[in-house]
Design a protein around this motif. Structure first.
Motif, mmCIF file in Angstrom:
data_model
loop_
_atom_site.group_PDB
_atom_site.id
_atom_site.type_symbol
_atom_site.label_atom_id
_atom_site.label_comp_id
_atom_site.label_asym_id
_atom_site.label_seq_id
_atom_site.Cartn_x
_atom_site.Cartn_y
_atom_site.Cartn_z
ATOM 1 N N VAL A 3 7.338 -13.352 8.456
ATOM 2 C CA VAL A 3 6.517 -13.818 9.572
ATOM 3 C C VAL A 3 7.260 -13.654 10.896
ATOM 4 N N GLY A 4 8.550 -13.955 10.893
ATOM 5 C CA GLY A 4 9.335 -13.847 12.114
ATOM 6 C C GLY A 4 9.532 -12.429 12.601
ATOM 7 N N GLY A 5 9.329 -11.454 11.730
ATOM 8 C CA GLY A 5 9.507 -10.053 12.114
ATOM 9 C C GLY A 5 8.218 -9.285 12.267
ATOM 10 N N GLY A 6 7.094 -9.974 12.276
ATOM 11 C CA GLY A 6 5.810 -9.307 12.422
ATOM 12 C C GLY A 6 5.020 -9.182 11.139
ATOM 13 N N GLY A 7 5.655 -9.456 10.000
ATOM 14 C CA GLY A 7 4.927 -9.534 8.743
ATOM 15 C C GLY A 7 4.755 -8.240 7.980
ATOM 16 N N VAL A 8 5.247 -7.114 8.528
ATOM 17 C CA VAL A 8 5.036 -5.834 7.858
ATOM 18 C C VAL A 8 6.314 -5.010 7.868
ATOM 19 N N THR A 9 6.685 -4.482 6.733
ATOM 20 C CA THR A 9 7.660 -3.403 6.641
ATOM 21 C C THR A 9 6.856 -2.120 6.547
ATOM 22 N N ARG A 10 7.152 -1.145 7.422
ATOM 23 C CA ARG A 10 6.281 0.032 7.523
ATOM 24 C C ARG A 10 7.104 1.321 7.385
ATOM 25 N N VAL A 11 6.657 2.197 6.506
ATOM 26 C CA VAL A 11 7.296 3.488 6.261
ATOM 27 C C VAL A 11 6.269 4.573 6.540
ATOM 28 N N GLY A 12 6.675 5.596 7.300
ATOM 29 C CA GLY A 12 5.753 6.667 7.675
ATOM 30 C C GLY A 12 5.546 7.696 6.583
ATOM 31 N N ASP A 13 5.384 8.957 7.002
ATOM 32 C CA ASP A 13 5.040 10.037 6.090
ATOM 33 C C ASP A 13 6.204 11.011 5.901
ATOM 34 N N ASP A 14 6.198 11.695 4.754
ATOM 35 C CA ASP A 14 7.081 12.846 4.502
ATOM 36 C C ASP A 14 8.561 12.489 4.562
ATOM 37 N N ASN A 15 8.910 11.320 4.100
ATOM 38 C CA ASN A 15 10.305 10.890 4.079
ATOM 39 C C ASN A 15 10.918 11.091 2.695
ATOM 40 N N LEU A 16 12.251 11.208 2.672
ATOM 41 C CA LEU A 16 12.985 11.290 1.412
ATOM 42 C C LEU A 16 13.969 10.136 1.340
ATOM 43 N N PHE A 17 13.797 9.291 0.329
ATOM 44 C CA PHE A 17 14.708 8.185 0.076
ATOM 45 C C PHE A 17 15.460 8.515 -1.209
ATOM 46 N N ARG A 39 0.850 -1.186 0.000
ATOM 47 C CA ARG A 39 0.000 0.000 0.000
ATOM 48 C C ARG A 39 0.886 1.236 0.000
ATOM 49 N N ILE A 40 0.579 2.184 -0.857
ATOM 50 C CA ILE A 40 1.339 3.426 -0.962
ATOM 51 C C ILE A 40 0.386 4.586 -0.719
ATOM 52 N N GLY A 41 0.746 5.451 0.237
ATOM 53 C CA GLY A 41 -0.134 6.525 0.668
ATOM 54 C C GLY A 41 -0.166 7.718 -0.275
ATOM 55 N N GLU A 42 -1.100 8.565 -0.044
ATOM 56 C CA GLU A 42 -1.407 9.681 -0.922
ATOM 57 C C GLU A 42 -0.224 10.610 -1.165
ATOM 58 N N ASP A 43 -0.177 11.128 -2.382
ATOM 59 C CA ASP A 43 0.796 12.146 -2.811
ATOM 60 C C ASP A 43 2.242 11.669 -2.767
ATOM 61 N N THR A 44 2.462 10.386 -2.668
ATOM 62 C CA THR A 44 3.822 9.846 -2.757
ATOM 63 C C THR A 44 4.258 9.820 -4.218
ATOM 64 N N ILE A 45 5.526 10.153 -4.457
ATOM 65 C CA ILE A 45 6.088 10.133 -5.801
ATOM 66 C C ILE A 45 7.234 9.121 -5.833
ATOM 67 N N VAL A 46 7.219 8.258 -6.848
ATOM 68 C CA VAL A 46 8.247 7.223 -7.004
ATOM 69 C C VAL A 46 8.939 7.429 -8.349
ATOM 70 N N ASN A 54 5.695 10.667 0.559
ATOM 71 C CA ASN A 54 7.085 10.222 0.495
ATOM 72 C C ASN A 54 7.665 10.518 -0.875
ATOM 73 N N ARG A 55 8.992 10.703 -0.902
ATOM 74 C CA ARG A 55 9.724 10.896 -2.152
ATOM 75 C C ARG A 55 10.715 9.740 -2.259
ATOM 76 N N ILE A 56 10.490 8.869 -3.229
ATOM 77 C CA ILE A 56 11.270 7.636 -3.370
ATOM 78 C C ILE A 56 12.017 7.712 -4.690
ATOM 79 N N ARG A 57 13.322 7.921 -4.625
ATOM 80 C CA ARG A 57 14.091 8.211 -5.827
ATOM 81 C C ARG A 57 14.555 6.940 -6.536
ATOM 82 N N GLU A 58 15.286 7.157 -7.640
ATOM 83 C CA GLU A 58 15.655 6.083 -8.553
ATOM 84 C C GLU A 58 16.372 4.923 -7.860
ATOM 85 N N TYR A 59 16.026 3.702 -8.262
ATOM 86 C CA TYR A 59 16.680 2.453 -7.852
ATOM 87 C C TYR A 59 16.509 2.123 -6.367
#
Length: 267
Positions: free
Chosen positions: A104-118, A56-63, A91-96
């Protein structure tokens, strides 16, 4: 497949049956969207973006082009279990950049919050939890199960060992290898990272008061340069600055349960 009529999808893009594409989304050329993917309002995939898995990708995120989101973990124990990647808003998710689903062993979810720059070529491994307003500079990487709190900045080519926690407002220097927890507002550098002080620049940018910063610097000196055991120093600092929220945050971070030790000053 549920595609909002206001979405703009390039003819060369592949959107599998079952995907949910929200209003105002823009999907560029040669993107591939899996059947269990959900894009919130106004998500923009520039081109050549691959989104797979239960993502799931939240609103106004650019990839940006050639990002890989929601593919299976790089964990040899993974056996195809249904796990997720949840990415927040703006979120701003840049090239590559790559972000994997959980295990399952880690809880089953990778979670990223809001307004981040990758920035370009960053990596978020399985089961990581990332807060808000985080910056990961080019080629910064997180191993599995890391926790990155709000306002953390990771310099270029820095790398974080699995299960490590980066406290709120911490600064990770470029090329640093972080193998132990970093306290909130800590600043670490070095091939094997050492705690060199506080991220005062970040605190000032967020309009932290002079009194709070002065007390935080005194608490830092008492914690990491004082006499006695760490437990006794933590107790003394907690008693000395009971009203300072920054000091309380560091004390809470140190006393919280963790599978890793702490990044300490050199020597």
């Amino acid at each position: 497949m549920a595609i909002d009529p206001s979405a703009d999808i390039h003819p060369s893009a592949i959107v599998e049956d079952g995907a949910v594409i929200g209003p105002g989304c823009r999907i560029g050329a040669y993107c591939v969207i899996g059947a269990a993917v959900e894009l919130g309002p106004r998500v923009q995939l520039m081109s050549h973006v691959a989104v797979a898995g239960i993502t799931r990708i939240g609103e106004d995120t650019i990839v940006w082009p050639f990002a890989s989101l929601g593919h299976i973990p790089q964990d040899l124990k993974f056996r195809g279990e249904p796990t997720e990647l949840v990415i927040g808003a703006r979120n701003r998710i840049r090239e590559y950049t790559s972000m994997n689903t959980g295990t399952v062993g880690g809880g089953g979810v990778t979670r990223v919050g809001d307004d981040n720059l990758f920035m370009m070529s960053t990596h978020v491994a399985h089961d990581c939890i990332i807060g808000n307003n985080v910056i990961m500079a080019n080629n910064a990487t997180l191993a599995g199960h890391c926790v990155v709190e709000d306002f953390v900045v990771m310099g270029g080519l820095s790398a974080v060992h699995q299960h490590v926690r980066l406290g709120r407002g911490a600064m990770i220097g470029g090329l640093a290898g972080v193998v132990a927890d970093v306290i909130p507002y800590g600043s670490v550098t070095g091939e094997r990272a050492h705690l060199m002080g506080l991220n005062l620049v970040g605190l000032k940018r967020r309009s932290t008061s002079r009194t709070e910063i002065h007390e935080l610097r005194a608490a830092f000196a008492a914690l990491f340069k004082g006499e006695g055991t760490l437990q006794s120093r933590v107790e003394a600092v907690s008693a000395a600055y009971p009203e300072n929220p920054l000091v309380r945050e560091i004390v809470g971070f140190i006393t919280a349960e963790s599978s890793r030790s702490f990044t300490l000053p050199p020597g």
